[in-house]
Motif scaffolding. Structure first.
Motif, short mmCIF file in Angstrom:
data_model
loop_
_atom_site.label_atom_id
_atom_site.label_comp_id
_atom_site.label_asym_id
_atom_site.label_seq_id
_atom_site.Cartn_x
_atom_site.Cartn_y
_atom_site.Cartn_z
N LYS A 109 0.82 -1.22 0.00
CA LYS A 109 0.00 0.00 0.00
C LYS A 109 0.85 1.27 0.00
O LYS A 109 0.64 2.17 -0.81
CB LYS A 109 -0.94 0.02 1.23
CG LYS A 109 -1.79 -1.24 1.37
CD LYS A 109 -2.70 -1.17 2.59
CE LYS A 109 -1.99 -1.06 3.94
NZ LYS A 109 -1.16 -2.24 4.29
N SER A 110 1.82 1.32 0.91
CA SER A 110 2.67 2.52 0.99
C SER A 110 3.50 2.68 -0.28
O SER A 110 3.65 3.79 -0.80
CB SER A 110 3.62 2.45 2.19
OG SER A 110 2.89 2.49 3.39
N THR A 111 4.04 1.58 -0.77
CA THR A 111 4.85 1.64 -1.99
C THR A 111 4.01 2.17 -3.15
O THR A 111 4.48 3.02 -3.93
CB THR A 111 5.42 0.25 -2.32
OG1 THR A 111 6.15 -0.23 -1.18
CG2 THR A 111 6.33 0.30 -3.52
N PHE A 130 -3.23 9.86 1.74
CA PHE A 130 -3.07 9.70 3.19
C PHE A 130 -2.53 8.30 3.44
O PHE A 130 -3.17 7.31 3.07
CB PHE A 130 -4.42 9.85 3.90
CG PHE A 130 -4.99 11.24 3.84
CD1 PHE A 130 -4.76 12.15 4.87
CD2 PHE A 130 -5.77 11.64 2.76
CE1 PHE A 130 -5.30 13.43 4.82
CE2 PHE A 130 -6.29 12.93 2.70
CZ PHE A 130 -6.06 13.82 3.74
N ASP A 131 -1.36 8.20 4.06
CA ASP A 131 -0.81 6.88 4.37
C ASP A 131 -0.86 6.63 5.87
O ASP A 131 0.02 7.06 6.60
CB ASP A 131 0.63 6.75 3.85
CG ASP A 131 1.11 5.30 3.89
OD1 ASP A 131 0.33 4.41 4.31
OD2 ASP A 131 2.27 5.05 3.50
N GLU A 132 -1.90 5.95 6.30
CA GLU A 132 -2.09 5.63 7.72
C GLU A 132 -1.90 6.87 8.58
O GLU A 132 -1.15 6.85 9.56
CB GLU A 132 -1.14 4.51 8.15
CG GLU A 132 -1.38 3.24 7.34
CD GLU A 132 -0.86 1.99 8.03
OE1 GLU A 132 -0.76 1.99 9.27
OE2 GLU A 132 -0.56 1.02 7.32
N ALA A 133 -2.62 7.92 8.21
CA ALA A 133 -2.43 9.23 8.85
C ALA A 133 -2.78 9.22 10.33
O ALA A 133 -2.35 10.12 11.07
CB ALA A 133 -3.27 10.28 8.12
MG MG Z 1 2.36 1.11 4.80
#
Ligand code: MG
Ligand code: ADP
Length: 260
Positions: free
Chosen positions: A49-51, A180-183
């Protein structure tokens, strides 16, 4: 918010492939996000997901596939013979201005006040007029409920307040899409709500958003579409009330805790 199929596509990801060394982390990820849409990305830790978000913001290079944001290629363009060439850094920097990103860690500049943090990008990167940038920054601080903290330094703020400043700072660049990455993942539980509330308001105002989160309530209530990723591919994709109530794969069922 109802998004018509005719709304312009803001983010288009096609066949995205990304490896770290021999480890293929994204294995052909494709999806579009239309203007005003909120796409929530779910998936277990390590699913890519982050990538994927970092590729959309060109914080990572990738081996294959194309990404466009607001019609402009991110990372690569094809020449007349159809060969892909890496875009030069200036083009990348320009394209990246369309994308606002909020991370788990707030990354505010500690020696600048809240107001300076929000004004900095527009003034130093976009060369906007200082007075106009200040006015806009104050409007954004009002939107995130932090007008009274404008002259404070970040260390004096709670995690939830710092994350709201980070959101205002990203919005100050007038992005076409917010990532938004796990904000809310790094926040104490009692501070999660105030950040989700700001994100929900942005969604209601029609901001285009891609949101990686573990907040299932947010996914159900705010997402126009949900993507479930596992092992670097999109396993399921659809309206939240459909796919979260009726997961089609064992992995999504299990992720949702429905296999017990
Ligand atoms: Mg991640
Ligand atoms: P998620 O955000 O879904 O938890 P990530 O995109 O962070 O997943 O990571 C996907 C996979 O890529 C994981 O196996 C992770 O260890 C690996 N990975 C992420 N970043 C790097 C990196 N910079 N170098 C090597 N491996 C990485």
């Amino acid at each position: 918010m109802t998004i018509s199929a005719g709304s312009p596509i803001i983010v288009s990801v096609n066949g995205l492939v990304k490896s770290f060394g021999a480890h293929r982390v994204l294995n052909g990820v494709s999806f579009d996000v239309r203007r005003g849409e909120v796409v929530v990305v779910l998936g277990p830790s390590g699913s890519g997901k982050s990538t994927m978000l970092r590729c959309v913001n060109f914080l990572e290079t990738f081996e294959d596939g194309t990404i466009t944001v607001n019609g402009a290629p991110v990372g690569y363009q094809s020449d007349s013979a159809g060969r892909r060439r890496m875009l030069d850094e200036k083009v990348v920097a320009k394209n990246r201005e369309h994308v606002g990103m909020v991370f788990q860690s707030f990354n505010l500049f500690p020696h600048r006040t809240v107001l300076q943090n929000v004004m900095m990008g527009p003034v130093s990167v976009q060369h906007r007029d200082r007075t106009e940038a200040r006015k806009h920054a104050l409007e954004l601080l009002e939107k995130v409920g932090l007008t009274d903290k404008a002259d404070q330094y970040p260390a004096r703020l709670s995690g939830g307040q710092q994350q709201r400043v980070a959101i205002a700072r990203a919005l100050a660049m007038r992005p076409a899409v917010m990532l938004f990455d796990e904000a809310t993942s790094a926040l104490d539980p009692e501070l999660v709500g105030e950040v989700l509330r700001v994100m929900r308001e942005l969604a209601n105002e029609g901001m285009t958003m891609i949101v990686v989160t573990h907040e299932m309530g947010f996914a159900r209530e705010v997402a126009d579409r949900v993507i479930f990723m596992d092992g670097g591919v999109i396993m399921e994709h659809g309206a939240p009330h459909d796919i979260m109530a009726n997961p089609q794969t064992e992995r999504f069922r299990s992720f949702l805790g429905m296999d017990r």
